[in-house]
Design a protein around this motif. Structure first.
Motif, short mmCIF file in Angstrom:
data_model
loop_
_atom_site.label_atom_id
_atom_site.label_comp_id
_atom_site.label_asym_id
_atom_site.label_seq_id
_atom_site.Cartn_x
_atom_site.Cartn_y
_atom_site.Cartn_z
N UNK A 170 71.59 13.71 52.69
CA UNK A 170 70.31 14.42 52.70
C UNK A 170 70.49 15.70 53.49
N UNK A 171 70.26 16.83 52.81
CA UNK A 171 70.54 18.13 53.41
C UNK A 171 69.39 19.08 53.20
N UNK A 172 69.56 20.25 53.76
CA UNK A 172 68.54 21.28 53.66
C UNK A 172 69.22 22.62 53.37
N UNK A 173 68.78 23.30 52.32
CA UNK A 173 69.20 24.69 52.10
C UNK A 173 68.18 25.55 52.84
N UNK A 174 68.57 26.06 53.99
CA UNK A 174 67.71 26.87 54.84
C UNK A 174 67.98 28.34 54.58
N UNK B 293 66.53 30.60 62.95
CA UNK B 293 65.28 29.85 63.07
C UNK B 293 65.09 29.09 61.78
N UNK B 294 64.83 27.78 61.90
CA UNK B 294 64.76 26.94 60.71
C UNK B 294 63.42 26.24 60.59
N UNK B 295 63.12 25.77 59.40
CA UNK B 295 61.88 25.06 59.13
C UNK B 295 61.87 23.67 59.75
N UNK B 296 63.00 22.97 59.68
CA UNK B 296 63.06 21.57 60.10
C UNK B 296 63.80 21.30 61.41
N UNK C 20 72.72 19.45 57.38
CA UNK C 20 72.46 18.03 57.14
C UNK C 20 71.33 17.51 58.02
N UNK C 21 70.54 16.59 57.47
CA UNK C 21 69.55 15.90 58.27
C UNK C 21 70.26 14.82 59.07
N UNK D 288 64.34 33.89 55.83
CA UNK D 288 62.95 33.45 55.93
C UNK D 288 62.89 32.06 56.56
N UNK D 289 62.55 31.97 57.86
CA UNK D 289 62.57 30.68 58.55
C UNK D 289 61.72 29.59 57.89
N UNK D 290 60.61 29.94 57.27
CA UNK D 290 59.73 28.92 56.67
C UNK D 290 60.22 28.43 55.31
N UNK D 291 61.29 29.05 54.78
CA UNK D 291 61.77 28.69 53.44
C UNK D 291 63.00 27.79 53.55
#
Length: 151
Positions: A46-50, A4-7, A38-39, A54-57
């Motif tokens: 542009x990437x995301x360290x998920x 589960x991810x934030x974005x 990656x977005x 913690x899904x919201x982090x």
């Protein structure tokens, strides 16, 4: 693993793509495992360290070479040893962003990049021993650089 991810909602992430931070990230030392996602449409810049726990982090990151092709971070010998490499050039680097509204007021932290050994998936956030890079480079100071160098 269904993450589960934030974005991105729920995403299937293979365990072998997990990035491990033995010491966590600055201010989030208890968070050890992340996925680098990656977005869409960013071409890998542009990437995301998920967080895996913690899904919201999640932290927005950029491939610094796509904004600043001459970026040349040099790690200390102890940091290189911790990541199992001999040279900084053997690592992938990511710069964390502070995203603001409007987006033009966002900043990039080139002073404290995440260094990743793509072979072992071990990573560390470091503080570079140079005055050349700042913790709050305005995003607007960068013109779109060369092609992203994605590991």
């Amino acid at each position: 693993m269904l993450l589960k991810t934030k974005y991105f909602g729920a995403v299937d992430c293979p365990d072998e793509e997990r990035v491990h931070f033995a010491a966590g990230l600055f201010g989030f030392e208890e968070e050890k495992d992340f996925y680098l996602l990656p977005f869409e449409g960013s071409g890998g810049s542009l990437l995301c360290f998920q967080s895996a726990a913690t899904p919201a982090l999640a932290f927005v990151a950029v491939n610094p070479f796509s904004f600043k092709p001459d970026y040349a971070p040099q790690l200390a010998a102890a940091e290189l040893e911790e990541l199992g490499v001999e040279r900084s050039e053997d690592l992938c680097f990511y710069a964390l962003c502070v995203v603001r509204e409007p987006v033009g007021e966002s900043t990039v932290n080139l002073r404290c990049p995440v260094a990743l050994n793509d072979r072992t998936r071990e990573a560390v956030q470091v503080i570079l021993e140079t005055e050349q890079y700042l913790m709050h480079h305005p995003l607007t100071e960068f013109e779109r650089g060369g092609e992203a160098q994605v590991c």
